[in-house]
Motif scaffolding. Structure first.
Motif, mmCIF file in Angstrom:
data_model
loop_
_atom_site.group_PDB
_atom_site.id
_atom_site.type_symbol
_atom_site.label_atom_id
_atom_site.label_comp_id
_atom_site.label_asym_id
_atom_site.label_seq_id
_atom_site.Cartn_x
_atom_site.Cartn_y
_atom_site.Cartn_z
ATOM 1 N N SER A 1 0.834 -1.198 0.000
ATOM 2 C CA SER A 1 0.000 0.000 0.000
ATOM 3 C C SER A 1 0.874 1.255 0.000
ATOM 4 C CB SER A 1 -0.931 0.007 1.215
ATOM 5 O OG SER A 1 -0.156 0.042 2.410
ATOM 6 N N LEU A 2 0.254 2.398 -0.169
ATOM 7 C CA LEU A 2 1.011 3.650 -0.204
ATOM 8 C C LEU A 2 1.636 3.945 1.157
ATOM 9 C CD1 LEU A 2 1.768 6.043 -1.992
ATOM 10 C CD2 LEU A 2 -0.309 7.193 -1.224
ATOM 11 N N ALA A 3 0.960 3.640 2.219
ATOM 12 C CA ALA A 3 1.516 3.855 3.559
ATOM 13 C C ALA A 3 2.742 2.982 3.793
ATOM 14 C CB ALA A 3 0.453 3.588 4.617
ATOM 15 N N GLU A 4 2.688 1.739 3.332
ATOM 16 C CA GLU A 4 3.840 0.848 3.503
ATOM 17 C C GLU A 4 5.033 1.320 2.668
ATOM 18 O OE1 GLU A 4 1.287 -3.258 4.318
ATOM 19 O OE2 GLU A 4 2.328 -2.948 2.424
ATOM 20 N N VAL A 5 4.766 1.873 1.471
ATOM 21 C CA VAL A 5 5.869 2.386 0.647
ATOM 22 C C VAL A 5 6.542 3.571 1.341
ATOM 23 C CG1 VAL A 5 6.422 3.498 -1.539
ATOM 24 C CG2 VAL A 5 4.840 1.568 -1.491
ATOM 25 N N TYR A 6 5.727 4.497 1.904
ATOM 26 C CA TYR A 6 6.297 5.629 2.646
ATOM 27 C C TYR A 6 7.069 5.151 3.873
ATOM 28 C CZ TYR A 6 3.562 8.899 -0.161
ATOM 29 O OH TYR A 6 3.049 9.623 -1.193
#
Length: 334
Positions: free
Chosen positions: A126-131
């Motif tokens: 997810s985008l949160a995990e990438v950040y």
């Protein structure tokens, strides 16, 4: 021919000087007319091609025409001598104008086997995990780049040594002011790093002047600039507004009189005042007297009541007189 010429000479001898001049002018005119009628040479006939002019006739003429190219210089002994002097002087000076060899640089060929392959598959994170992974990578890189304590000790010793050397070399040495150390803290919240946009914005500057105030149909004019047409137009406009206001007021008064009938409403009082004014004028009373005598509603209604009673009494007296005259007429009947 000789006889004819002799006859002409004898005839001219008998002519006057004026006739001789006229005869000479006539001969000259005949000669010019014959020259104009005769065929002209090819030089005077305009553009002439090789077919219209005689063979090699152009070589016998001296022509002047413009060249489109620059003519080559004429080579003489002086020009040759000048060139030789220039060449010897350049050899003595060593000024050579040799052409430099240009070599095309060899470009590195592109190797398609080493090209980076792009991943076309959809990321499973997810985008949160990438950040989160990117933040962890940055913090680990900051922790891994820790300064060696020995290097810091060496830097401090070198600063002290250079300071002492500067003091020895220059007595009036001004040391540099201490500069604050700037440290980048990687644990800063993400909210503080973003740009804060204004929560509210005024739209007063987004409106055009025509949207704030309607533009008048005619330009504003001063009293000295107005013409008779402008003054008549303004007078008609004022009268129209006045009639409109009066019509609206009358409609309101009629509505109030319909909702609240009786002398209590303003419309009824106005109508009664107009009737009273007309009655007083017919009786010889002026408006000023009516206005001074009726300064309150009680005085107005008392006056109105007295007028009604006077009218009733007058009608009663007229009826009584009519009945009395009728009785008298009955007595005189046969």
């Amino acid at each position: 021919d000789g006889e004819e010429s002799d006859g002409e000479e004898e005839g001219e001898g008998r002519l006057s000087s004026h006739e001789k001049r006229q005869l000479q002018l006539q001969r000259q005119m005949q000669h010019l007319e014959a020259a104009n009628i005769a065929p002209k040479p090819w030089q005077m006939g305009g553009e002439a091609s090789g077919k219209t002019r005689p063979l090699n006739s152009l070589l016998e003429e001296d022509l002047s025409f413009d060249h489109m190219t620059r003519p080559p210089p004429t080579i003489t002994e002086e020009t040759t001598r000048d060139l030789e002097d220039i060449i010897r002087q350049r050899i003595l000076d060593g000024a050579w104008d040799d052409v430099e060899r240009k070599v095309k640089p060899a470009e590195k060929p592109y190797n398609y086997s080493r090209a980076r392959q792009l991943d076309q598959e959809k990321s499973k994170l997810s985008l949160a995990e990438v950040y989160e992974q990117e933040y962890i990578r940055q913090t680990q890189a900051a922790e891994g780049q820790k300064e060696d304590p020995r290097h810091s000790d060496i830097q401090k010793l070198m600063d002290k040594l250079f300071l002492k050397l500067d003091c020895l070399s220059n007595f009036h040495f001004t040391p540099k002011p201490p500069q604050p150390e700037v440290k980048i803290v990687a644990s800063t919240p993400a909210v503080t790093m973003e740009e804060v946009a204004p929560l509210a914005m005024s739209d007063a500057t987004l409106l055009a002047p025509e949207e704030l105030q309607t533009k008048p149909r005619r330009p504003e004019l001063g009293e000295t600039e107005k013409t008779s047409t402008d003054r008549r137009r303004e007078r008609r406009l004022r009268k129209r507004h006045k009639r409109l206001a009066l019509t609206v007021q009358r409609q309101k008064d009629r509505l109030l009189a319909r909702l609240h009938p009786g002398p209590a409403n303003r419309h009824s009082r106005r109508v009664l005042a107009q009737r009273l004014a007309s009655k007083s004028i017919s009786d010889g009373v002026t408006h000023g007297d009516v206005d001074r005598s009726l300064r309150s509603s009680s005085q107005f209604f008392a006056k109105l009541q007295e007028q009604v009673r006077a009218e009733v009494q007058e009608r009663g007296q007229e009826e009584a007189g009519r009945q009395a005259r009728g009785r008298e007429a009955e007595q005189y009947k046969l």
